[in-house]
Design a protein around this motif. Structure first.
Motif, PDB file in Angstrom:
ATOM      1  N   PHE A 150       8.237   1.763   6.012  1.00 46.12           N
ATOM      2  CA  PHE A 150       7.464   3.146   5.651  1.00 46.12           C
ATOM      3  C   PHE A 150       8.457   4.187   4.925  1.00 46.12           C
ATOM      4  O   PHE A 150       8.043   4.722   3.902  1.00 46.12           O
ATOM      5  N   LEU A 151       9.358   4.391   5.552  1.00 41.16           N
ATOM      6  CA  LEU A 151      10.210   5.341   5.113  1.00 41.16           C
ATOM      7  C   LEU A 151      11.017   4.934   3.727  1.00 41.16           C
ATOM      8  O   LEU A 151      11.885   5.751   3.170  1.00 41.16           O
ATOM      9  N   SER A 152      10.929   3.613   3.572  1.00 40.12           N
ATOM     10  CA  SER A 152      11.800   3.150   2.093  1.00 40.12           C
ATOM     11  C   SER A 152      10.889   3.270   0.838  1.00 40.12           C
ATOM     12  O   SER A 152      11.313   3.249  -0.201  1.00 40.12           O
TER      13      SER A 152
ATOM     14  N   PRO B 214       0.749  -1.244   0.039  1.00 43.46           N
ATOM     15  CA  PRO B 214       0.003   0.049  -0.028  1.00 43.46           C
ATOM     16  C   PRO B 214       0.818   1.340  -0.195  1.00 43.46           C
ATOM     17  O   PRO B 214       0.356   2.313  -0.592  1.00 43.46           O
ATOM     18  N   PHE B 215       2.110   1.303   0.282  1.00 45.92           N
ATOM     19  CA  PHE B 215       2.793   2.539   0.417  1.00 45.92           C
ATOM     20  C   PHE B 215       3.744   2.494  -0.735  1.00 45.92           C
ATOM     21  O   PHE B 215       4.694   3.430  -0.964  1.00 45.92           O
ATOM     22  N   GLY B 216       3.367   1.709  -1.675  1.00 42.29           N
ATOM     23  CA  GLY B 216       4.112   1.766  -3.038  1.00 42.29           C
ATOM     24  C   GLY B 216       5.511   0.949  -2.978  1.00 42.29           C
ATOM     25  O   GLY B 216       5.786   0.086  -1.960  1.00 42.29           O
ATOM     26  N   PRO B 217       6.173   1.272  -4.137  1.00 44.67           N
ATOM     27  CA  PRO B 217       7.369   0.088  -4.244  1.00 44.67           C
ATOM     28  C   PRO B 217       8.774   1.033  -3.310  1.00 44.67           C
ATOM     29  O   PRO B 217       8.586   2.161  -3.219  1.00 44.67           O
ATOM     30  N   VAL B 218       9.475   0.216  -3.327  1.00 43.00           N
ATOM     31  CA  VAL B 218      10.716   0.771  -2.622  1.00 43.00           C
ATOM     32  C   VAL B 218      11.566   1.778  -3.153  1.00 43.00           C
ATOM     33  O   VAL B 218      11.728   1.316  -4.535  1.00 43.00           O
ATOM     34  N   ARG B 219      11.881   2.825  -2.862  1.00 44.91           N
ATOM     35  CA  ARG B 219      12.626   3.897  -3.563  1.00 44.91           C
ATOM     36  C   ARG B 219      14.209   3.363  -3.628  1.00 44.91           C
ATOM     37  O   ARG B 219      14.613   3.098  -2.489  1.00 44.91           O
ATOM     38  N   GLU B 220      14.859   3.646  -4.675  1.00 48.65           N
ATOM     39  CA  GLU B 220      16.125   3.177  -5.038  1.00 48.65           C
ATOM     40  C   GLU B 220      16.873   4.270  -4.058  1.00 48.65           C
ATOM     41  O   GLU B 220      16.866   5.349  -4.171  1.00 48.65           O
ATOM     42  N   GLY B 221      17.864   3.561  -3.057  1.00 50.78           N
ATOM     43  CA  GLY B 221      18.783   4.504  -2.207  1.00 50.78           C
ATOM     44  C   GLY B 221      18.140   4.694  -1.172  1.00 50.78           C
ATOM     45  O   GLY B 221      18.527   5.522  -0.312  1.00 50.78           O
ATOM     46  N   PHE B 222      16.788   4.276  -0.815  1.00 54.93           N
ATOM     47  CA  PHE B 222      16.179   4.864   0.538  1.00 54.93           C
ATOM     48  C   PHE B 222      16.066   3.492   1.465  1.00 54.93           C
ATOM     49  O   PHE B 222      15.248   3.370   2.631  1.00 54.93           O
ATOM     50  N   GLU B 223      16.737   2.204   1.035  1.00 57.11           N
ATOM     51  CA  GLU B 223      16.500   1.193   1.906  1.00 57.11           C
ATOM     52  C   GLU B 223      17.274   1.401   3.072  1.00 57.11           C
ATOM     53  O   GLU B 223      17.988   2.034   3.272  1.00 57.11           O
ATOM     54  N   PRO B 224      16.755   0.465   4.107  1.00 53.85           N
ATOM     55  CA  PRO B 224      17.244   0.642   5.516  1.00 53.85           C
ATOM     56  C   PRO B 224      18.879   0.498   5.514  1.00 53.85           C
ATOM     57  O   PRO B 224      19.182  -0.464   4.827  1.00 53.85           O
ATOM     58  N   LEU B 225      19.701   1.147   6.147  1.00 47.81           N
ATOM     59  CA  LEU B 225      20.977   0.836   6.403  1.00 47.81           C
ATOM     60  C   LEU B 225      21.434  -0.384   7.409  1.00 47.81           C
ATOM     61  O   LEU B 225      20.426  -0.837   7.995  1.00 47.81           O
ATOM     62  N   PRO B 226      22.488  -0.961   7.300  1.00 47.54           N
ATOM     63  CA  PRO B 226      22.358  -2.249   8.194  1.00 47.54           C
ATOM     64  C   PRO B 226      22.582  -1.833   9.460  1.00 47.54           C
ATOM     65  O   PRO B 226      22.881  -0.591   9.830  1.00 47.54           O
ATOM     66  N   GLU B 227      22.212  -2.685  10.183  1.00 47.47           N
ATOM     67  CA  GLU B 227      21.887  -2.323  11.588  1.00 47.47           C
ATOM     68  C   GLU B 227      22.901  -1.514  12.339  1.00 47.47           C
ATOM     69  O   GLU B 227      22.776  -0.411  13.089  1.00 47.47           O
ATOM     70  N   GLU B 228      24.161  -1.813  12.393  1.00 49.42           N
ATOM     71  CA  GLU B 228      25.224  -1.201  13.102  1.00 49.42           C
ATOM     72  C   GLU B 228      25.617   0.090  12.461  1.00 49.42           C
ATOM     73  O   GLU B 228      25.788   1.177  12.978  1.00 49.42           O
TER      74      GLU B 228
END
Length: 712
Positions: A302-304, A252-266
């Protein structure tokens, strides 16, 4: 991961906190059960079960009620009453004193004197004339709903699934499709007496209905028994959840925006800590705030997504949501890989725009009698790839604000899955946010404690002076980072202070730059910043000059002189970036002034610390950072240093039994009084509690009067 899974993941922390507290509260109420009216006991048990599961309602959201009879305190005759959760309480932790008890005949008689929707705020004061007996909570704005609905038990809740339908563009049609005639749609109306009349009318017109969906708001259910009411509430909530999952589209929030994927946890948490001081500075432009960081999967997802800027701009909808999150968040529009300096600069630009837009929002809707604007800073800051920063007057308020925004994300997901998200009009949001009744709630709150909103980091806080300092700062309203080389001791003190909403433990060896940096990162992630640092960690090596080894000297200086320097340097980095000023306090010693026997390594190190105070006071004053010192002496009882062997050695030097050392020190002072860790903690508070706001570079003796150590 399904929508339900994401919602459950997002609320795990909230569930643990609320459910555990609710369980303890229920046990306490059960212990006093013999004193409770049976209807009240039943109501509390239902409230705790509903409030313990965040899928049912948000923290402090919604209210429950039950009707029954009890003797009139004057005539002794049985009268009909309604017990309803009072203003500001939480269902999961509700106690008997959190209920308002009202005479049902009087409450229902208010229908005849109701002056109309334009004056319905007057009805809250009228509820006071319906109260039964002494004590209890102030009646909430939703009291009319509970009293006017013709059912013995009523639940008004704010479940994400129900609000998703309530905030969908075609919510009325979706409610009909989801429930048929069992649940009825009620168009948006601000909470109040008229809404109670509306729901009562809907119930009369639909005798087979078990409840209703309130447009833009939540749900209400009713039943003839407590069990039936709870069953109906859960039926509405779970049916809505299943409907959204089965009928909704998968992204429902649309596709993942390129470059906005979550960073690795550390990397993500390191980035969050690096951004935290700058973000807290922005959120504290009007008044200092405490922060909370959340990088749950539901937030990062959501933010991605491509749709998050549009949805975030629409703001939250349910009154409980935007009262804590403001009408919308501040959203960084850069990818997480952007250079840190660029991200900070862009956040400052967005903050200026946010403040201007909020002021315009206030100007658009404020009436001559509206409360003054409370502040134009965001309560929620969203950083793609990193997470969410939420802010409030204390840690719990900041954490709960973040939990409410997670609720809002879940609502947006559900609404977008089956329709489109359509929150209530901006003018209605303003009417809620600047409602005189909300303003009255704020006026009823107790004044803040002297150290409210301040975040303290105390080294060597696992015992002795450090522990006493941590306790005093927390008692005065500060959030405390309990730092100690002994992780177990640090954890125990943090628990003593009230747990993660008040204090967090960190294990740190102050000789290690890496561990100090890590400790400050934990402080930034836990509370958003650092305002007050107490350099207390130390050891004492008491030997004559010829017996003092180079290793003794190096260890003594590494922990206290070098350690204090490293901690102060890291503190200064954070404090200057925050721009909120700050305090650094050194727990030095009378031995930095007085030349005692067989004490070369310890005394020289304390003199080093004493001069650090002067040097840093001179250097950091332009940033509003005050640096002061405290010179204790003879703090034996409760001292980690003395119990670790120092006491025995000093007792031998002075020729007294070790258990009499405190008394010996007291007798050599001018006041003849023993110095305790709490006395040193009092001095720390005196320096940082606000009254000495123009003092820096000062050393305060806390030694009961040692003339040889007088400062001159």
């Amino acid at each position: 991961m399904t929508n339900d899974d994401k919602a459950n993941t997002a609320n795990t922390a909230n569930t643990a906190n609320t459910a555990n507290t609710a369980h303890k509260t229920h046990e306490a109420n059960e212990a006093a059960g013999a004193e409770l009216h049976p209807v009240v006991a039943e109501l509390l048990a239902r409230s705790h079960r509903l409030g313990a599961d965040p899928r049912n309602t948000n923290y402090a959201g919604g209210n429950t009620s039950a009707k029954g009879t009890a003797p009139d305190p004057v005539t002794g005759e049985e009268v009909e009453l309604v017990w309803v959760k009072g203003s500001g309480g939480d269902l999961g932790t509700l106690r008997p004193e959190g209920l308002a008890a009202l005479r049902l005949d009087r409450l229902r008689a208010l229908r005849e004197t109701y002056p109309g929707v334009e004056r319905e705020d007057e009805m809250v004061a009228a509820f006071d004339y319906c109260l039964h007996g002494k004590g209890g909570a102030a009646p909430s704005i939703d009291t009319a709903m509970h009293g006017l609905v013709n059912a013995a038990h009523v639940d008004h809740l704010h479940p994400d699934s129900g609000i998703a339908l309530a905030c969908a563009a075609d919510g009325e049609a979706l409610t009909k499709e989801c429930f048929g005639n069992r649940v009825v749609w009620v168009p948006w109306r601000r909470p109040g007496f008229q809404l109670g009349l509306d729901i009562a009318a809907v119930q009369r017109a639909n005798p087979d209905a078990i409840g209703c969906v309130l447009g833009g708001h939540g749900i209400t259910a009713w039943g003839a028994t407590s069990e039936e009411c709870e069953r109906n509430s859960l039926d509405i909530i779970r049916t809505a959840e299943a409907f959204l999952a089965e009928r909704g589209r998968p992204e429902p929030f649309g596709p993942v925006r390129e470059g906005f994927e979550p960073l690795p946890e550390e990397e993500r948490r390191a980035r969050a800590a690096a951004l935290a001081p700058a973000i807290r500075a922005l959120a504290s432009a009007d008044r200092p705030q405490v922060g909370h960081f959340n990088d749950a999967e539901v937030v990062l997802d959501f933010l991605s997504r491509a749709g998050h800027p549009r949805l975030a701009a629409l703001g939250t909808s349910c009154p409980d949501h935007f009262l804590r999150t403001k009408v919308r968040p501040l959203v960084l529009d850069l990818p997480p890989a952007a250079p840190l300096e660029e991200a900070v600069a862009r956040l400052k630009e967005l903050h200026a725009e946010y403040r201007a837009e909020y002021a315009a929002y206030y100007a658009r809707h404020a009436a001559p009698d509206s409360p003054p604007m409370r502040g134009a800073d965001p309560a929620i800051v969203l950083v793609p790839g990193v997470g969410m920063f939420s802010f409030g007057k204390d840690k719990q308020t900041a954490r709960v604000a973040g939990e409410f925004y997670v609720n809002a994300i879940n609502v947006m997901r559900g609404a977008e899955a089956v329709s489109s998200y359509s929150p209530i009009e901006e003018s209605e949001k303003f009417r809620i946010e600047y409602w005189e009744l909300e303003e009255a709630k704020l006026r009823r709150m107790p004044p803040p404690k002297p150290l409210a909103t301040r975040i303290a980091l105390v080294t060597g806080a696992g015992s002795g002076i450090g522990r006493a300092v941590a306790h005093r700062l927390a008692a005065e309203g500060a959030c405390v980072v309990v730092a100690d080389v002994n992780a177990e001791a640090a954890g125990q003190v943090a628990e003593e202070l009230g747990g993660p909403d008040r204090a967090v433990p960190v294990a740190v060896d102050v000789t290690s730059e890496e561990q100090i940096a890590a400790a400050f990162r934990e402080a930034l992630l836990a509370f958003g910043g650092v305002d007050l640092v107490v350099n207390n960690a130390g050891i004492s090596i008491s030997k004559p000059l010829l017996e003092t080894t180079a290793r003794d000297w190096d260890l003594q200086h590494a922990i206290m002189a070098r350690g204090s320097f490293l901690v102060s340097r890291e503190a200064a980095r954070v404090m200057t970036e925050q721009g909120l000023g700050g305090d650094i306090v050194y727990i030095s010693s009378k031995n930095g002034v007085f030349a005692g026997p067989n004490n070369i390594a310890y005394g020289a190190t304390k003199a080093d610390q004493a001069h650090q105070v002067r040097l840093l006071a001179a250097e950091l004053g332009e940033h509003g950072i005050r640096v002061n010192g405290i010179n204790p002496d003879g703090v034996v009882r409760g001292s980690g240093i003395f119990s670790g062997g120092w006491g025995a050695k000093r007792a031998a030097v002075y020729g007294v039994p070790e258990e009499k050392l405190g008394e010996y020190y007291a007798q050599r002072t001018l006041l003849k009084r023993e110095v305790l860790p709490e006395h040193v903690a009092n001095a720390v508070f005196a320096l940082t509690g606000g009254d000495l706001s123009h003092t820096t570079g000062l050393h305060i003796p806390v030694d009961a009067g040692v003339a040889a150590a007088f400062l001159r």
